[in-house]
Design a protein around this motif. Structure first.
Motif, PDB file in Angstrom:
ATOM      1  N   TYR A  75      23.718  30.254  22.292  1.00 53.91           N
ATOM      2  CA  TYR A  75      23.898  31.666  21.973  1.00 53.91           C
ATOM      3  C   TYR A  75      23.309  32.532  23.080  1.00 53.91           C
ATOM      4  O   TYR A  75      22.420  32.124  23.817  1.00 53.91           O
ATOM      5  CB  TYR A  75      23.268  32.012  20.617  1.00 53.91           C
ATOM      6  N   CYS A 127      26.691  29.381  28.745  1.00 51.07           N
ATOM      7  CA  CYS A 127      27.315  30.541  28.087  1.00 51.07           C
ATOM      8  C   CYS A 127      28.314  31.248  28.993  1.00 51.07           C
ATOM      9  O   CYS A 127      28.451  32.468  28.955  1.00 51.07           O
ATOM     10  CB  CYS A 127      26.250  31.512  27.591  1.00 51.07           C
ATOM     11  N   PHE A 142      28.175  33.340  20.518  1.00 57.59           N
ATOM     12  CA  PHE A 142      28.008  31.886  20.447  1.00 57.59           C
ATOM     13  C   PHE A 142      29.034  31.198  21.342  1.00 57.59           C
ATOM     14  O   PHE A 142      30.184  31.635  21.446  1.00 57.59           O
ATOM     15  CB  PHE A 142      28.154  31.405  19.007  1.00 57.59           C
TER      16      PHE A 142
END
Length: 118
Positions: A112, A84, A78
């Motif tokens: 995520y 990300c 996460f």
């Protein structure tokens, strides 16, 4: 031509025994403690890897419960921001089997990424 019972059993069950895990999931709760209720939850269920997807209603979540198949190398990581690319804020693996609090994070876990889940 007759096959032995052991061979017939292996031929029938082999495909089942060697199939990869069918998928993984995680459930985010709007309250601490992952109550046994579907109220105020967001569940994500997938199979395979995910590059970087948004977590539904990320700003509301206070706890998370993962469901990653035993024996899997799958990891759900996460992140607070899109892409990300930041440092992983939090991760789930097959060994993460209890409810975890996420309410103390400064930023919501808004994205995520799933790796090694193929």
């Amino acid at each position: 031509m007759k096959f032995s019972t052991a061979f017939q059993f292996a031929a029938m069950t082999g495909p089942v025994l060697f199939q990869s895990a069918s998928g993984w999931s995680f459930t985010m709760y709007d309250v601490a403690g992952c109550p046994n209720s579907t109220l105020s939850t967001d569940k994500v269920e997938k199979a395979g890897n995910v590059d970087c997807d948004p977590v539904p209603h990320a700003n509301r979540h206070k706890s998370v419960l993962g469901a990653i198949p035993a024996g899997s190398e799958c990891r759900i990581s996460f992140y607070p921001r899109a892409g990300c690319g930041d440092r992983v804020a939090f991760g789930l693996t097959q060994y993460t089997t209890s409810c975890l609090s996420i309410e103390d994070f400064i930023e919501p876990l808004a994205y995520y990424k799933a790796t090694n889940c193929a």
